[in-house]
Write a protein that holds these residues in place. Structure first.
Motif, PDB file in Angstrom:
ATOM      1  N   LEU A   1       0.839  -1.210   0.000  1.00  0.00           N
ATOM      2  CA  LEU A   1       0.000   0.000   0.000  1.00  0.00           C
ATOM      3  C   LEU A   1       0.870   1.255   0.000  1.00  0.00           C
ATOM      4  CD1 LEU A   1      -2.766  -1.124   2.530  1.00  0.00           C
ATOM      5  CD2 LEU A   1      -2.949  -0.963   0.031  1.00  0.00           C
ATOM      6  N   VAL A   2       1.966   1.215   0.761  1.00  0.00           N
ATOM      7  CA  VAL A   2       2.891   2.358   0.755  1.00  0.00           C
ATOM      8  C   VAL A   2       3.479   2.548  -0.644  1.00  0.00           C
ATOM      9  CG1 VAL A   2       5.048   3.274   1.694  1.00  0.00           C
ATOM     10  CG2 VAL A   2       3.446   2.089   3.198  1.00  0.00           C
ATOM     11  N   MET A   3       3.870   1.437  -1.295  1.00  0.00           N
ATOM     12  CA  MET A   3       4.412   1.541  -2.657  1.00  0.00           C
ATOM     13  C   MET A   3       3.378   2.105  -3.634  1.00  0.00           C
ATOM     14  SD  MET A   3       6.740  -1.845  -3.356  1.00  0.00           S
ATOM     15  CE  MET A   3       6.969  -1.317  -5.061  1.00  0.00           C
ATOM     16  N   ILE A   4       2.141   1.668  -3.502  1.00  0.00           N
ATOM     17  CA  ILE A   4       1.092   2.177  -4.400  1.00  0.00           C
ATOM     18  C   ILE A   4       0.916   3.682  -4.207  1.00  0.00           C
ATOM     19  CG2 ILE A   4      -1.387   2.124  -4.862  1.00  0.00           C
ATOM     20  CD1 ILE A   4      -1.283  -0.896  -4.213  1.00  0.00           C
ATOM     21  N   LEU A   5       0.806   4.106  -2.955  1.00  0.00           N
ATOM     22  CA  LEU A   5       0.642   5.544  -2.684  1.00  0.00           C
ATOM     23  C   LEU A   5       1.864   6.329  -3.149  1.00  0.00           C
ATOM     24  CD1 LEU A   5      -0.968   5.389   0.884  1.00  0.00           C
ATOM     25  CD2 LEU A   5      -2.104   5.945  -1.283  1.00  0.00           C
ATOM     26  N   GLY A   6       3.063   5.771  -2.936  1.00  0.00           N
ATOM     27  CA  GLY A   6       4.289   6.449  -3.355  1.00  0.00           C
ATOM     28  C   GLY A   6       4.359   6.610  -4.865  1.00  0.00           C
ATOM     29  N   ASN A   7       3.963   5.580  -5.594  1.00  0.00           N
ATOM     30  CA  ASN A   7       3.985   5.670  -7.055  1.00  0.00           C
ATOM     31  C   ASN A   7       2.913   6.621  -7.582  1.00  0.00           C
ATOM     32  OD1 ASN A   7       6.143   3.970  -8.064  1.00  0.00           O
ATOM     33  ND2 ASN A   7       5.031   2.238  -7.211  1.00  0.00           N
ATOM     34  N   VAL A   8       1.749   6.607  -6.960  1.00  0.00           N
ATOM     35  CA  VAL A   8       0.693   7.530  -7.378  1.00  0.00           C
ATOM     36  C   VAL A   8       1.134   8.970  -7.140  1.00  0.00           C
ATOM     37  CG1 VAL A   8      -1.651   8.333  -6.894  1.00  0.00           C
ATOM     38  CG2 VAL A   8      -1.194   5.884  -7.078  1.00  0.00           C
ATOM     39  N   TYR A   9       1.734   9.235  -5.979  1.00  0.00           N
ATOM     40  CA  TYR A   9       2.198  10.596  -5.705  1.00  0.00           C
ATOM     41  C   TYR A   9       3.320  10.980  -6.670  1.00  0.00           C
ATOM     42  CZ  TYR A   9       3.411  14.819  -3.193  1.00  0.00           C
ATOM     43  OH  TYR A   9       3.639  16.136  -2.876  1.00  0.00           O
ATOM     44  N   SER A  10       4.210  10.009  -6.991  1.00  0.00           N
ATOM     45  CA  SER A  10       5.291  10.288  -7.938  1.00  0.00           C
ATOM     46  C   SER A  10       4.738  10.694  -9.296  1.00  0.00           C
ATOM     47  CB  SER A  10       6.174   9.047  -8.108  1.00  0.00           C
ATOM     48  OG  SER A  10       6.797   8.681  -6.893  1.00  0.00           O
ATOM     49  N   ALA A  11       3.609  10.092  -9.680  1.00  0.00           N
ATOM     50  CA  ALA A  11       3.013  10.402 -10.980  1.00  0.00           C
ATOM     51  C   ALA A  11       2.579  11.853 -11.079  1.00  0.00           C
ATOM     52  CB  ALA A  11       1.820   9.479 -11.234  1.00  0.00           C
ATOM     53  N   PHE A  12       2.212  12.444  -9.956  1.00  0.00           N
ATOM     54  CA  PHE A  12       1.691  13.821  -9.971  1.00  0.00           C
ATOM     55  C   PHE A  12       2.540  14.769  -9.122  1.00  0.00           C
ATOM     56  CE2 PHE A  12      -1.891  10.868 -10.524  1.00  0.00           C
ATOM     57  CZ  PHE A  12      -2.342  11.275 -11.780  1.00  0.00           C
ATOM     58  N   ALA A  13       3.787  14.388  -8.813  1.00  0.00           N
ATOM     59  CA  ALA A  13       4.652  15.228  -7.973  1.00  0.00           C
ATOM     60  C   ALA A  13       4.811  16.609  -8.605  1.00  0.00           C
ATOM     61  CB  ALA A  13       6.012  14.561  -7.804  1.00  0.00           C
ATOM     62  N   PRO A  14       4.490  17.677  -7.861  1.00  0.00           N
ATOM     63  CA  PRO A  14       4.525  19.014  -8.448  1.00  0.00           C
ATOM     64  C   PRO A  14       5.923  19.583  -8.634  1.00  0.00           C
ATOM     65  CG  PRO A  14       3.914  19.128  -6.130  1.00  0.00           C
ATOM     66  CD  PRO A  14       3.970  17.680  -6.476  1.00  0.00           C
ATOM     67  N   SER A  15       6.927  19.018  -7.960  1.00  0.00           N
ATOM     68  CA  SER A  15       8.289  19.525  -8.082  1.00  0.00           C
ATOM     69  C   SER A  15       9.275  18.381  -7.923  1.00  0.00           C
ATOM     70  CB  SER A  15       8.569  20.604  -7.016  1.00  0.00           C
ATOM     71  OG  SER A  15       8.570  20.021  -5.720  1.00  0.00           O
ATOM     72  N   PHE A  16      10.532  18.658  -8.266  1.00  0.00           N
ATOM     73  CA  PHE A  16      11.557  17.626  -8.170  1.00  0.00           C
ATOM     74  C   PHE A  16      11.795  17.213  -6.721  1.00  0.00           C
ATOM     75  CE2 PHE A  16      16.082  16.401  -7.830  1.00  0.00           C
ATOM     76  CZ  PHE A  16      16.047  15.273  -8.626  1.00  0.00           C
ATOM     77  N   SER A  17      11.747  18.153  -5.799  1.00  0.00           N
ATOM     78  CA  SER A  17      11.961  17.820  -4.389  1.00  0.00           C
ATOM     79  C   SER A  17      10.858  16.887  -3.883  1.00  0.00           C
ATOM     80  CB  SER A  17      12.019  19.090  -3.537  1.00  0.00           C
ATOM     81  OG  SER A  17      10.809  19.832  -3.657  1.00  0.00           O
ATOM     82  N   HIS A  18       9.613  17.146  -4.304  1.00  0.00           N
ATOM     83  CA  HIS A  18       8.522  16.252  -3.922  1.00  0.00           C
ATOM     84  C   HIS A  18       8.722  14.856  -4.518  1.00  0.00           C
ATOM     85  CE1 HIS A  18       6.569  19.999  -2.762  1.00  0.00           C
ATOM     86  NE2 HIS A  18       5.631  19.293  -2.151  1.00  0.00           N
ATOM     87  N   LEU A  19       9.224  14.804  -5.755  1.00  0.00           N
ATOM     88  CA  LEU A  19       9.476  13.516  -6.388  1.00  0.00           C
ATOM     89  C   LEU A  19      10.544  12.741  -5.617  1.00  0.00           C
ATOM     90  CD1 LEU A  19       9.002  11.571  -8.788  1.00  0.00           C
ATOM     91  CD2 LEU A  19      10.850  12.779  -9.984  1.00  0.00           C
ATOM     92  N   CYS A  20      11.594  13.434  -5.184  1.00  0.00           N
ATOM     93  CA  CYS A  20      12.658  12.767  -4.420  1.00  0.00           C
ATOM     94  C   CYS A  20      12.113  12.168  -3.131  1.00  0.00           C
ATOM     95  CB  CYS A  20      13.781  13.758  -4.111  1.00  0.00           C
ATOM     96  SG  CYS A  20      14.849  14.140  -5.515  1.00  0.00           S
ATOM     97  N   VAL A  21      11.266  12.917  -2.432  1.00  0.00           N
ATOM     98  CA  VAL A  21      10.687  12.402  -1.187  1.00  0.00           C
ATOM     99  C   VAL A  21       9.828  11.174  -1.471  1.00  0.00           C
ATOM    100  CG1 VAL A  21       9.089  12.918   0.700  1.00  0.00           C
ATOM    101  CG2 VAL A  21      10.756  14.640  -0.026  1.00  0.00           C
ATOM    102  N   ALA A  22       9.027  11.260  -2.528  1.00  0.00           N
ATOM    103  CA  ALA A  22       8.161  10.129  -2.878  1.00  0.00           C
ATOM    104  C   ALA A  22       8.988   8.900  -3.233  1.00  0.00           C
ATOM    105  CB  ALA A  22       7.248  10.514  -4.047  1.00  0.00           C
TER     106      ALA A  22
END
Length: 394
Positions: A84-105
């Protein structure tokens, strides 16, 4: 009609194969997505390296807290929660608004994936044929990487990073269906087996040698594979030809991993592992001296074939050690350290200590040392190295 042991094995193989195909997929196809990352976030090469490092770091560092929970949880529950964590992480990565958010995801997703990898390696120790299970672990990664690279220009090239990360979320959800097989087979929580608690511990020198072998193995192969493209360029081989050669080498790697999987647990494990490492040494030496196209092709195919053939047997040797699942947990940590350190050390060596040929010869020496460590790992008789599942059943 299947026996309970066969049903247990098929459930473990399904879980190991399904998740192994997903958890390393982004890193295995990372070169294919760099252009889209640059276009979407406007980043440079340094930031690309940072993104790869944080995901690999999450995969590796997940091993550290696993020492605390690995012997205390039901594997099905932890895999479902981490999925479930991986699913949420990948979904957030798909719509990450910035590079820093993508790194956290990606670091959170990587940590969840790394924790699942720990469980997969521990589950493989429970399989009736641990060698086959570990072969599935390697083969699934290669097949998924090859499939994604094959369809990437036609599918994800159009859908972009959003489509890629959402696809990974969907695949993770499908992989969760395989965890029911574990429940049906009444797989017990990951606890130290009774046969291991009766004072049976692997000699420290065998554990140290095995962990040193897997670390050196990944340092050497990571360093060499990261620069095979540069070797081709220095030898005057065109980018088109080198890409074709490496694609053939990847296919050879899939074939050899499937061969190792088919062989499974065997009393000839030491022989197969040693031969694979010897062939790796030969292939690395063949890269030395700006090789012609035919020698470069032979070296690349032999290197990838030997690499993926050797790895399942090396992992099976570590899995056969008595002393608990923490051995495999530490193996996952060493694997991550070696994968991360290999390309950096190779680049440092090339820049500061003598060039490409010098680095390749150093890698060959490292693989020779790996052979010595692997022989120490396998120093006990095969009778004492039966899979854990077979020991506990007896």
């Amino acid at each position: 009609m299947y026996t309970s042991s066969q049903r247990l094995g098929s459930g473990i193989y399904a879980t190991v194969g399904s998740y192994a195909a997903i958890i390393y997929s982004v890193l295995l196809i990372f070169p294919a997505i760099t252009g889209q990352l640059i276009d979407k976030y406007g980043i440079n090469a340094e930031s690309l390296g940072l993104l790869a490092s944080v995901e690999m770091g999450g995969l590796s560092l997940a091993t550290v807290p696993a020492y605390l929970w690995l012997t205390k949880v039901d594997p099905r529950r932890i895999v479902v929660a981490l999925s479930l964590v991986m699913i949420l992480g990948n979904v957030y990565s798909a719509f990450a608004p910035s590079f820093s958010h993508l790194c956290v995801a990606r670091v959170v997703t990587g940590a969840a994936a790394g924790s699942i990898a720990v469980v997969l390696l521990a589950l493989s120790r429970r399989a009736p044929d641990s060698g086959k299970s570990l072969g599935v672990f390697v083969t699934a990664q290669l097949v998924m990487a090859a499939a994604m690279l094959a369809v990437y220009p036609y599918v994800f090239g159009k859908l972009g990073l959003t489509g890629l990360y959402l696809a990974l979320a969907g695949l993770t959800a499908l992989a969760m269906l395989t965890t029911r097989a574990i429940c049906r087979n009444r797989l017990t929580p990951i606890k130290t087996g009774q046969s291991e608690t009766a004072g049976r511990r692997a000699p420290r020198h065998r554990v140290v040698a095995g962990l040193a072998a897997i670390t050196l193995f990944y340092v050497c192969l990571g360093g060499v594979w990261a620069f095979v493209g540069v070797v081709a360029e220095e030898g005057g081989i065109s980018a088109t030809n080198s890409s074709t050669i490496l694609a053939v080498a990847t296919a050879a790697g899939i074939a050899s991993a499937a061969l190792a999987t088919a062989i499974g647990e065997t009393r000839r494990r030491t022989l197969y592992m040693t031969l694979g490492l010897v062939f790796m040494v030969v292939s690395v030496v063949a890269f030395v001296g700006t090789p012609e196209t035919w020698r470069y092709s032979l070296a690349a195919v032999l290197f990838k074939f030997a690499w993926t053939f050797t790895l399942p047997f090396m992992l099976a040797g570590l899995a056969a050690l008595p002393g608990g699942d923490n051995v495999m947990n530490t193996t996952n940590l060493m694997l991550g350290i070696g994968s991360t350190a290999g390309p950096y050390l190779a680049g440092f060596w090339i820049s500061r200590m003598g060039g490409m040929d010098s680095m390749l010869l150093a890698a060959a020496v490292g693989l020779i040392v790996t052979i010595g460590c692997a022989l120490v790992l396998e120093s006990r008789s095969r009778q004492s190295s039966l899979p854990v599942a077979q020991e506990e059943a007896a």
